[in-house]
Design a protein around this motif. Structure first.
Motif, PDB file in Angstrom:
ATOM      1  N   PRO A  42       0.812  -1.208   0.000  1.00 32.41           N
ATOM      2  CA  PRO A  42       0.000   0.000   0.000  1.00 32.41           C
ATOM      3  C   PRO A  42       0.856   1.274   0.000  1.00 32.41           C
ATOM      4  O   PRO A  42       2.071   1.222   0.151  1.00 32.41           O
ATOM      5  CB  PRO A  42      -0.764  -0.110   1.321  1.00 32.41           C
ATOM      6  CG  PRO A  42       0.222  -0.799   2.228  1.00 32.41           C
ATOM      7  CD  PRO A  42       0.922  -1.804   1.356  1.00 32.41           C
ATOM      8  N   VAL A  43       0.176   2.413  -0.165  1.00 30.89           N
ATOM      9  CA  VAL A  43       0.830   3.707   0.003  1.00 30.89           C
ATOM     10  C   VAL A  43       1.233   3.827   1.471  1.00 30.89           C
ATOM     11  O   VAL A  43       0.405   3.674   2.364  1.00 30.89           O
ATOM     12  CB  VAL A  43      -0.123   4.855  -0.388  1.00 30.89           C
ATOM     13  CG1 VAL A  43       0.535   6.207  -0.120  1.00 30.89           C
ATOM     14  CG2 VAL A  43      -0.536   4.724  -1.851  1.00 30.89           C
ATOM     15  N   ASP A  44       2.531   4.082   1.705  1.00 32.00           N
ATOM     16  CA  ASP A  44       3.002   4.167   3.093  1.00 32.00           C
ATOM     17  C   ASP A  44       2.627   5.487   3.735  1.00 32.00           C
ATOM     18  O   ASP A  44       2.326   5.533   4.937  1.00 32.00           O
ATOM     19  CB  ASP A  44       4.522   3.972   3.129  1.00 32.00           C
ATOM     20  CG  ASP A  44       4.917   2.580   2.681  1.00 32.00           C
ATOM     21  OD1 ASP A  44       4.780   1.654   3.489  1.00 32.00           O
ATOM     22  OD2 ASP A  44       5.321   2.413   1.516  1.00 32.00           O
ATOM     23  N   GLN A  45       2.677   6.574   2.955  1.00 25.63           N
ATOM     24  CA  GLN A  45       2.301   7.878   3.495  1.00 25.63           C
ATOM     25  C   GLN A  45       1.468   8.614   2.464  1.00 25.63           C
ATOM     26  O   GLN A  45       1.928   8.900   1.357  1.00 25.63           O
ATOM     27  CB  GLN A  45       3.532   8.715   3.850  1.00 25.63           C
ATOM     28  CG  GLN A  45       3.194  10.064   4.442  1.00 25.63           C
ATOM     29  CD  GLN A  45       2.435   9.955   5.765  1.00 25.63           C
ATOM     30  OE1 GLN A  45       2.985   9.473   6.753  1.00 25.63           O
ATOM     31  NE2 GLN A  45       1.193  10.392   5.801  1.00 25.63           N
ATOM     32  N   TYR A  46       0.218   8.913   2.819  1.00 20.18           N
ATOM     33  CA  TYR A  46      -0.697   9.647   1.942  1.00 20.18           C
ATOM     34  C   TYR A  46      -0.931  11.015   2.563  1.00 20.18           C
ATOM     35  O   TYR A  46      -1.091  11.139   3.791  1.00 20.18           O
ATOM     36  CB  TYR A  46      -2.007   8.882   1.814  1.00 20.18           C
ATOM     37  CG  TYR A  46      -2.852   9.257   0.626  1.00 20.18           C
ATOM     38  CD1 TYR A  46      -2.291   9.617  -0.591  1.00 20.18           C
ATOM     39  CD2 TYR A  46      -4.250   9.227   0.714  1.00 20.18           C
ATOM     40  CE1 TYR A  46      -3.072   9.927  -1.687  1.00 20.18           C
ATOM     41  CE2 TYR A  46      -5.051   9.532  -0.378  1.00 20.18           C
ATOM     42  CZ  TYR A  46      -4.457   9.882  -1.579  1.00 20.18           C
ATOM     43  OH  TYR A  46      -5.241  10.188  -2.664  1.00 20.18           O
ATOM     44  N   ILE A  47      -0.987  12.056   1.721  1.00 25.23           N
ATOM     45  CA  ILE A  47      -1.072  13.429   2.222  1.00 25.23           C
ATOM     46  C   ILE A  47      -2.143  14.170   1.439  1.00 25.23           C
ATOM     47  O   ILE A  47      -2.152  14.140   0.204  1.00 25.23           O
ATOM     48  CB  ILE A  47       0.286  14.152   2.064  1.00 25.23           C
ATOM     49  CG1 ILE A  47       1.404  13.353   2.734  1.00 25.23           C
ATOM     50  CG2 ILE A  47       0.220  15.562   2.643  1.00 25.23           C
ATOM     51  CD1 ILE A  47       2.774  13.675   2.212  1.00 25.23           C
ATOM     52  N   GLY A  48      -3.053  14.828   2.135  1.00 28.38           N
ATOM     53  CA  GLY A  48      -4.087  15.592   1.455  1.00 28.38           C
ATOM     54  C   GLY A  48      -5.038  16.237   2.440  1.00 28.38           C
ATOM     55  O   GLY A  48      -4.927  16.064   3.656  1.00 28.38           O
ATOM     56  N   GLY A  49      -5.980  16.994   1.903  1.00 30.18           N
ATOM     57  CA  GLY A  49      -6.883  17.781   2.742  1.00 30.18           C
ATOM     58  C   GLY A  49      -7.950  16.943   3.432  1.00 30.18           C
ATOM     59  O   GLY A  49      -8.406  15.928   2.914  1.00 30.18           O
ATOM     60  N   VAL A  50      -8.353  17.393   4.607  1.00 34.52           N
ATOM     61  CA  VAL A  50      -9.365  16.675   5.393  1.00 34.52           C
ATOM     62  C   VAL A  50     -10.730  16.742   4.721  1.00 34.52           C
ATOM     63  O   VAL A  50     -11.640  15.973   5.054  1.00 34.52           O
ATOM     64  CB  VAL A  50      -9.431  17.258   6.820  1.00 34.52           C
ATOM     65  CG1 VAL A  50     -10.123  18.628   6.822  1.00 34.52           C
ATOM     66  CG2 VAL A  50     -10.126  16.293   7.776  1.00 34.52           C
ATOM     67  N   GLU A  51     -10.896  17.647   3.738  1.00 36.00           N
ATOM     68  CA  GLU A  51     -12.182  17.714   3.033  1.00 36.00           C
ATOM     69  C   GLU A  51     -12.483  16.424   2.259  1.00 36.00           C
ATOM     70  O   GLU A  51     -13.612  16.200   1.817  1.00 36.00           O
ATOM     71  CB  GLU A  51     -12.205  18.915   2.072  1.00 36.00           C
ATOM     72  CG  GLU A  51     -11.217  18.853   0.924  1.00 36.00           C
ATOM     73  CD  GLU A  51      -9.866  19.484   1.259  1.00 36.00           C
ATOM     74  OE1 GLU A  51      -9.133  19.825   0.334  1.00 36.00           O
ATOM     75  OE2 GLU A  51      -9.559  19.616   2.466  1.00 36.00           O
ATOM     76  N   HIS A  52     -11.479  15.573   2.090  1.00 37.27           N
ATOM     77  CA  HIS A  52     -11.685  14.295   1.402  1.00 37.27           C
ATOM     78  C   HIS A  52     -11.838  13.127   2.384  1.00 37.27           C
ATOM     79  O   HIS A  52     -11.737  11.968   1.988  1.00 37.27           O
ATOM     80  CB  HIS A  52     -10.520  14.022   0.462  1.00 37.27           C
ATOM     81  CG  HIS A  52     -10.385  15.056  -0.624  1.00 37.27           C
ATOM     82  ND1 HIS A  52     -11.333  15.218  -1.603  1.00 37.27           N
ATOM     83  CD2 HIS A  52      -9.434  15.981  -0.873  1.00 37.27           C
ATOM     84  CE1 HIS A  52     -10.965  16.197  -2.417  1.00 37.27           C
ATOM     85  NE2 HIS A  52      -9.826  16.670  -1.990  1.00 37.27           N
ATOM     86  N   ALA A  53     -12.087  13.431   3.642  1.00 38.36           N
ATOM     87  CA  ALA A  53     -12.119  12.391   4.673  1.00 38.36           C
ATOM     88  C   ALA A  53     -13.223  11.368   4.458  1.00 38.36           C
ATOM     89  O   ALA A  53     -13.119  10.238   4.912  1.00 38.36           O
ATOM     90  CB  ALA A  53     -12.278  13.035   6.054  1.00 38.36           C
ATOM     91  N   VAL A  54     -14.307  11.738   3.782  1.00 39.95           N
ATOM     92  CA  VAL A  54     -15.371  10.779   3.504  1.00 39.95           C
ATOM     93  C   VAL A  54     -15.348  10.365   2.037  1.00 39.95           C
ATOM     94  O   VAL A  54     -15.154   9.208   1.696  1.00 39.95           O
ATOM     95  CB  VAL A  54     -16.752  11.357   3.880  1.00 39.95           C
ATOM     96  CG1 VAL A  54     -17.853  10.441   3.380  1.00 39.95           C
ATOM     97  CG2 VAL A  54     -16.868  11.522   5.385  1.00 39.95           C
ATOM     98  N   LEU A  55     -15.517  11.332   1.145  1.00 42.60           N
ATOM     99  CA  LEU A  55     -15.675  11.041  -0.278  1.00 42.60           C
ATOM    100  C   LEU A  55     -14.575  10.155  -0.846  1.00 42.60           C
ATOM    101  O   LEU A  55     -14.768   8.968  -1.089  1.00 42.60           O
ATOM    102  CB  LEU A  55     -15.689  12.372  -1.049  1.00 42.60           C
ATOM    103  CG  LEU A  55     -16.930  13.240  -0.969  1.00 42.60           C
ATOM    104  CD1 LEU A  55     -16.591  14.634  -1.447  1.00 42.60           C
ATOM    105  CD2 LEU A  55     -18.017  12.665  -1.840  1.00 42.60           C
ATOM    106  N   HIS A  56     -13.438  10.739  -1.062  1.00 39.99           N
ATOM    107  CA  HIS A  56     -12.350  10.064  -1.768  1.00 39.99           C
ATOM    108  C   HIS A  56     -11.794   8.883  -0.986  1.00 39.99           C
ATOM    109  O   HIS A  56     -11.545   7.803  -1.549  1.00 39.99           O
ATOM    110  CB  HIS A  56     -11.256  11.092  -2.071  1.00 39.99           C
ATOM    111  CG  HIS A  56      -9.942  10.492  -2.423  1.00 39.99           C
ATOM    112  ND1 HIS A  56      -9.771   9.666  -3.511  1.00 39.99           N
ATOM    113  CD2 HIS A  56      -8.715  10.586  -1.840  1.00 39.99           C
ATOM    114  CE1 HIS A  56      -8.510   9.284  -3.583  1.00 39.99           C
ATOM    115  NE2 HIS A  56      -7.857   9.819  -2.583  1.00 39.99           N
TER     116      HIS A  56
END
Length: 845
Positions: A522-536
């Protein structure tokens, strides 16, 4: 080496060299431990600002650090290229959506390149290319074969502004997640992915997400929304009709005083006498979602039901707070123990019957001012009276199952994922319709179904593809007769639900290169905005499990660790007449258009709509990319918001200039003494302490701000160091060399240049991370002798770096001294005498 730091020239030089040498292109190396670092890929909307750059720089620092620690690091980048903005731009400007998208990609790629991020561009993907979306179609067909893709008529969320269906997750507070327009309900035939088939597995998997922020895991669990309870049939009086209800509180069955149906429930119209009133209720219901449901709006149907557990006759209502999507669309209402039921009962003057009481108040009940939703003892509940309510849930479930009036049941709030979109710029759904053979998938060897380009777009009224005869006309794969293609396209979240798996193959190889997928995922470290906490994130977890079951991946969870970076915020400026202004449009506090006074707004997230963005171009042209990187990392820990500060940018620039000046001022001595052995001393000790501090700050919590602060302290120490002999310059060289290695993930361009300047060979990015020496990092100690009124009371070891005031304060904390202070005595003097290797503090009372 030039005397003055020239970031523009240096960064251009090194970025070209990195590109020419392919230093960032990863070659799979099984002799090293793999590390997969990924930032959420961007939508190519035109220009990126520093809010985006912060995300990419965080990932870049982690990547560079892991490489220096000996990992084989995969760090790719691509473009989430389908979606409404391109289509809307095509409609507005008469430009093909593909051209608008690809032009934006070209511009944004140059912007990202100027920041110096170490992406393996050989793995670049663009989701609007047939080479990519072919696999969306392949997955769709495989899911269709497994019953995980299906079509049905459904009441859907409809955004009139975007002219398309929205998934439940794309409706935020009754509005479209993209354009903020009010969403309505519409009946359409739609394609769905059966995500509910994985509901329990997705929920159980949440407990394995130990590398995710707790609040994101909680959001995932809440969205899945598992409820344990019971289903019962409430017979409608004087009929053969039964209303099936779901309840999570069978312990309150004796307190049910009415039944509520959703306005969308099939029995609502059949049972309701006032059809006009029901139409009004349904109109209001169609406007709402779970977050905006009115708790008091409803009407009496004119019919009664029978409570199956006690035979009581209770009225049947239609209520807008009952959602058809949850449970059975019908509930038993227990107003004494549910706040929504309590509000509805109060508004409609319905009976409120308490059947659970707090243990301490069983014998002294008072009228309820609000619903009691706590635990307690059952009252007025037949043979179950006196039981604790938790025990009663089990006993009543057993009772209703034995009597055949209900069953224990599990329900989920999660609904299947509606993927049909009535727009052009997306993946065509690979299905054809034949009058003789029905709906059939396109044969796999005919994929991809190509999305036509340069078509006329008018904007509203269904999918534009329906008007493209060359696209619609097809042959039936079964009878070879005429057929028509499905003209809907897939939700663009399909594109982003598996792109991280696509990166694992070289782009000229099969997307389903299983050995490499198995190696890197798997991806060991994923980085992004909390606005995607449900959708993506939820869709990605679902897709990964489907691909696991198809034998494509070997993992269940796609992302081991998740970092949700904070926002970059900046003050907004607004002219009452001309609206939001960029800073350059409001110099001197005046609007450049009308010369009126500008209102200073709140500090808000950088947004093009609020015109408070700072682009990376602005910074790199003036200060250089390394300054932009250092500021964005130093201003706050990565998970926290940062307030944009021009002074902070200047501070980062001064820090890099001071480092340049230190090395330039000592360049010849540093190169001369680089091979010589350094001595011990304060600078060497500080260097080893800094290596440890920076390593721990990066390794444990990615607290890059404290790592940079430690490097600033080391630079201060090095600047105050005064070499007087050869071994002193060797010590300075060791400090400088270590500092460059530690700083290189944060500011790679200047470190590359200075690395060459001090005589080192090869790229600094290919060197190993420095190791610290615990012994060398230890503080020198001296003996502290504590006297009270001239008599020795204690001897302690303290750091030699403590100043006089700190030594005196340390002495005051001695237990003998503390006893005298506690007795109310106050010292008249604190005399300190320093000697080589020791000092004496005499406290006189």
């Amino acid at each position: 080496m030039e005397e003055k730091y020239n970031p523009i020239a240096i960064e251009k030089k090194w970025q070209e060299l990195w590109h020419e040498t392919g230093v960032d292109s990863i070659v799979r190396d099984d002799s090293k431990k793999k590390f997969y670092c990924l930032e959420m890929f961007p939508y190519p909307s035109g220009k990126i600002h520093m809010g985006h750059i912060r995300n990419y720089v965080i990932g870049d620092v982690i990547t560079r650090y892991k490489r220096m620690r000996g990992f084989n690091v995969l760090h790719p980048m691509g473009w989430d290229a389908f979606g409404l903005p391109a289509e809307n731009a095509a409609i507005l400007h008469g430009t093909p959506a593909s051209k608008w998208t690809l032009d934006n990609i070209d511009y944004m790629k140059k912007q990202i390149g100027k920041i110096g991020c170490s992406y393996d561009w050989s793995r670049e993907l663009t989701t609007c290319t047939p080479q990519y979306y072919k696999w969306n179609q392949w997955f769709f067909i495989k899911m269709l074969e497994r019953g995980l893709a299906y079509k049905k008529n459904s009441s859907v969320n409809w955004c009139g502004q975007c002219s398309t269906v929205l998934a439940n997750e794309q409706v935020i507070e009754d509005k479209c997640w993209r354009c903020d327009s009010v969403v309505s309900k519409k009946e359409l035939e739609q394609w769905f992915f059966k995500i509910t088939a994985y509901a329990e597995e997705l929920l159980a998997g949440c407990d394995t997400l130990t590398g995710w922020p707790d609040h994101v895991v909680a959001m995932q669990k809440n969205w899945i929304g598992k409820s344990l309870g019971a289903e019962l049939d409430f017979p409608v009086e004087n009929s053969d009709i039964k209303i099936r209800i779901f309840t999570t509180r069978p312990d309150t069955l004796f307190g049910a005083t009415f039944v509520c149906l959703s306005p969308a429930h099939p029995l609502a119209a059949f049972l309701t006498e006032d059809q006009e009133g029901l139409r009004r209720i349904r109109t209001e219901y169609d406007k709402q979602d779970a977050a905006t449901a009115q708790t008091t709006l409803g009407m009496f149907t004119g019919k009664y039901a029978v409570n199956p557990i006690n035979g009581e006759r209770i009225p049947i209502y239609v209520a807008t707070f009952v959602l058809m999507e949850y449970g059975t669309g019908a509930i038993m209402s227990v107003p004494a123990h549910d706040s929504r039921d309590f509000e509805f009962a109060t508004a409609h003057n319905l009976t409120i019957k308490q059947v659970i009481a707090p243990p301490e108040a069983v014998s002294e009940l008072k009228p309820l001012a609000e619903a009691y939703e706590g635990e307690g003892i059952l009252i007025e509940s037949g043979d179950f009276t006196g039981l604790p309510n938790k025990e009663a849930i089990v006993r009543i479930n057993e009772y209703i199952e034995n009597k055949g009036i209900g069953t224990a049941s599990v329900k989920y709030k999660l609904r299947d994922w509606g993927i049909s979109r009535q727009r052009y710029w997306g993946t065509p759904i690979p299905v054809v319709y034949c009058e003789n053979c029905g709906a059939l998938p396109v044969p796999l060897d005919e994929l991809p179904v190509i999305l036509p380009e340069n078509i006329e777009l008018k904007g509203m009224g269904g999918s534009p593809l329906a008007a493209v005869e060359g696209f619609v006309a097809a042959k039936c794969p079964k009878c070879n007769g005429p057929a028509r293609r499905d003209t809907d396209t897939m939700d663009t979240f399909v594109d982003s639900s598996w792109y991280f798996i696509r990166y694992c193959s070289k782009m000229n190889e099969d997307a389903l290169d299983k050995p490499n997928i198995e190696h890197f995922m798997p991806v060991d470290q994923y980085i992004g905005g909390v606005e995607h906490a449900v959708l993506h994130l939820l869709y990605s977890r679902f897709f990964t499990r489907v691909l696991r079951d198809l034998g494509i991946v070997a993992v269940e969870e796609p992302f081991t660790r998740l970092l949700t970076q904070g926002m970059v915020c900046k003050e907004t400026l607004k002219c009452p007449e001309h609206g939001w202004l960029f800073p350059e449009e409001a110099k001197g506090g005046k609007c450049s258009q009308c010369n009126g006074s500008v209102e200073r707004g709140r500090v808000e997230k950088m947004s093009k709509s609020k015109k408070n963005v700072v682009t990376p171009d602005e910074l790199t042209e003036r200060y250089g990319a390394d300054t932009a990187r250092v500021f964005s990392l130093f201003a706050a820990p990565p998970e926290k918001d940062i307030d944009w500060s021009d002074q902070g940018v200047e501070g980062a620039y001064r820090f890099l200039n001071r480092l340049w000046t230190l090395i330039y001022s000592n360049i010849e001595q540093l190169k001369t003494h680089r091979q010589k052995t350094h001595t011990t001393g304060p600078l060497i000790r500080k260097t080893h302490q800094t290596i440890n501090k920076v390593t721990q700050s990066v390794e444990r919590d990615y607290h890059f701000n404290t790592a940079i602060a430690a490097l600033m302290e080391l630079l201060n120490e090095a600047n105050s160091f005064r070499p007087s002999k050869d071994e002193d310059y060797a010590s300075l060289y060791f400090a400088v060399r270590s500092m460059l290695l530690l700083l290189s993930p944060f500011a790679p361009h200047i470190c590359e240049e200075l690395w060459q300047g001090i005589g080192e060979k090869g790229s600094i990015l290919l060197h190993s991370w420095p190791e610290w020496d615990e012994e060398a990092a230890k503080e020198e100690e001296i003996e502290l002798v504590i006297q009270i009124n001239g008599k020795v009371r204690a001897k302690e070891k303290v750091s030699a770096s403590l100043d006089d005031d700190n030594i005196r304060e340390f002495a005051l904390k001695n237990i003998k001294v503390m006893e005298l202070l506690a007795a109310g005595k106050q010292p008249r003097q604190k005399i300190l005498v320093k000697r080589p290797g020791s000092c004496i503090v005499n406290i006189v009372f």
